[in-house]
Write a protein that holds these residues in place. Structure first.
Motif, mmCIF file in Angstrom:
data_model
loop_
_atom_site.group_PDB
_atom_site.id
_atom_site.type_symbol
_atom_site.label_atom_id
_atom_site.label_comp_id
_atom_site.label_asym_id
_atom_site.label_seq_id
_atom_site.Cartn_x
_atom_site.Cartn_y
_atom_site.Cartn_z
ATOM 1 N N ARG A 47 -8.197 -2.539 -8.829
ATOM 2 C CA ARG A 47 -7.084 -2.226 -7.502
ATOM 3 C C ARG A 47 -5.944 -2.526 -7.530
ATOM 4 O O ARG A 47 -5.181 -2.444 -7.354
ATOM 5 N N ASP A 48 -5.937 -4.942 -7.584
ATOM 6 C CA ASP A 48 -5.199 -4.759 -7.524
ATOM 7 C C ASP A 48 -4.238 -5.058 -9.357
ATOM 8 O O ASP A 48 -2.831 -4.533 -9.038
ATOM 9 N N GLN A 49 -4.505 -4.490 -10.740
ATOM 10 C CA GLN A 49 -3.882 -4.383 -11.635
ATOM 11 C C GLN A 49 -3.374 -3.158 -11.074
ATOM 12 O O GLN A 49 -2.311 -2.873 -12.170
ATOM 13 N N TYR A 77 0.768 -1.467 0.037
ATOM 14 C CA TYR A 77 -0.275 -0.385 -0.126
ATOM 15 C C TYR A 77 1.371 1.068 0.218
ATOM 16 O O TYR A 77 1.879 0.796 0.539
ATOM 17 N N ILE A 78 0.282 2.560 -0.446
ATOM 18 C CA ILE A 78 0.512 3.548 -0.152
ATOM 19 C C ILE A 78 -0.108 4.774 0.850
ATOM 20 O O ILE A 78 -1.182 4.750 0.700
ATOM 21 N N LEU A 133 -0.368 -9.906 -9.354
ATOM 22 C CA LEU A 133 -1.384 -8.810 -9.519
ATOM 23 C C LEU A 133 -2.073 -8.147 -10.741
ATOM 24 O O LEU A 133 -3.288 -7.916 -10.610
ATOM 25 N N ALA A 134 -1.202 -8.382 -11.512
ATOM 26 C CA ALA A 134 -1.497 -8.363 -12.851
ATOM 27 C C ALA A 134 -2.294 -9.239 -13.392
ATOM 28 O O ALA A 134 -3.246 -9.003 -14.405
ATOM 29 N N ALA A 135 -2.778 -10.668 -12.858
ATOM 30 C CA ALA A 135 -3.555 -11.655 -13.409
ATOM 31 C C ALA A 135 -4.493 -11.114 -12.549
ATOM 32 O O ALA A 135 -5.878 -12.268 -12.859
#
Length: 209
Positions: A197-199, A104-105, A190-192
């Motif tokens: 929000r994951d992407q 997270y940020i 995460l890309a998949a």
């Protein structure tokens, strides 16, 4: 905010970008009766002060502005975030000593808080906030589209917020503490994901120092 050294981000422009992109902040004030919090949109005026100044508004019926604040206020802004499963770590094949985590940020902005009810200042803040969130629309709505007397009545129901930022801290936790093969696995996983929000987090994993 607890920030281990691998996750500390002292880049002011990164912090400002997180604040600008956050659609909603949490305004926290300490009082003699305990902390108070209100979720609300805040805008950053980068021309005021070393770190900038935050502006927003509260409902006049919100008791937060009426109760004396102890020390500085804090505004919390969050950026992209995602759950990370240890199944994405290539190191899991060699050892089972891995656990889930969260990337997270987050940015915490601190400063003395001012509340105001001057109608001209309130109109300026409401207009600026509206423009920020309407500008991307095909047909933006403007405060001036509403009747003047209606807007004046609405302004009487709110209180302005001003926080000159005196201290700001940022945590950018994007798997920097993992070896590169694990980071590649996290980014790929995460890309998949089917979750947008994951992407959004995926490309941030591999751009860290």
């Amino acid at each position: 905010m607890y920030i281990p050294s691998p996750f500390r981000d002292d880049d002011l422009e990164n912090m400002r970008a997180t604040i600008r992109c956050a659609r909603l902040a949490n305004l926290i004030t300490a009082t003699s009766g305990g902390p108070l919090a209100t979720p609300l949109p805040l805008l950053l005026d980068e021309s005021e002060g070393e770190h900038g100044t935050l502006y927003g508004h509260l409902a006049k019926r919100n008791p937060q502005w009426r109760i004396a604040t102890i020390g500085d206020a804090m505004a919390i802004f969050t950026g992209p975030e995602a759950y990370v499963t240890p199944s994405w770590y290539s190191s899991k094949r060699q050892a089972e000593h891995v656990v889930p985590t969260w990337n997270y940020i987050a940015v915490h902005a601190h400063g003395p808080i001012e509340f105001f009810d001057d109608p001209d200042r309130l109109l300026e803040i409401v207009t600026r906030l509206t423009n920020i969130h309407e500008t991307s629309r095909a047909t933006p709505w403007a405060v001036s589209d509403a009747p003047v007397d209606f807007i004046a009545a609405q302004l009487r129901e709110i209180v302005g917020v001003r926080i000159p930022i005196t201290r700001v801290e940022s945590k950018r936790k994007m798997s920097q503490n993992r070896p590169m093969p694990d980071r590649i696995g996290v980014a790929t996983g995460l890309a998949a994901s089917k979750l947008a929000r994951d992407q959004e987090v995926a490309p941030l994993i591999l751009v860290q120092d």
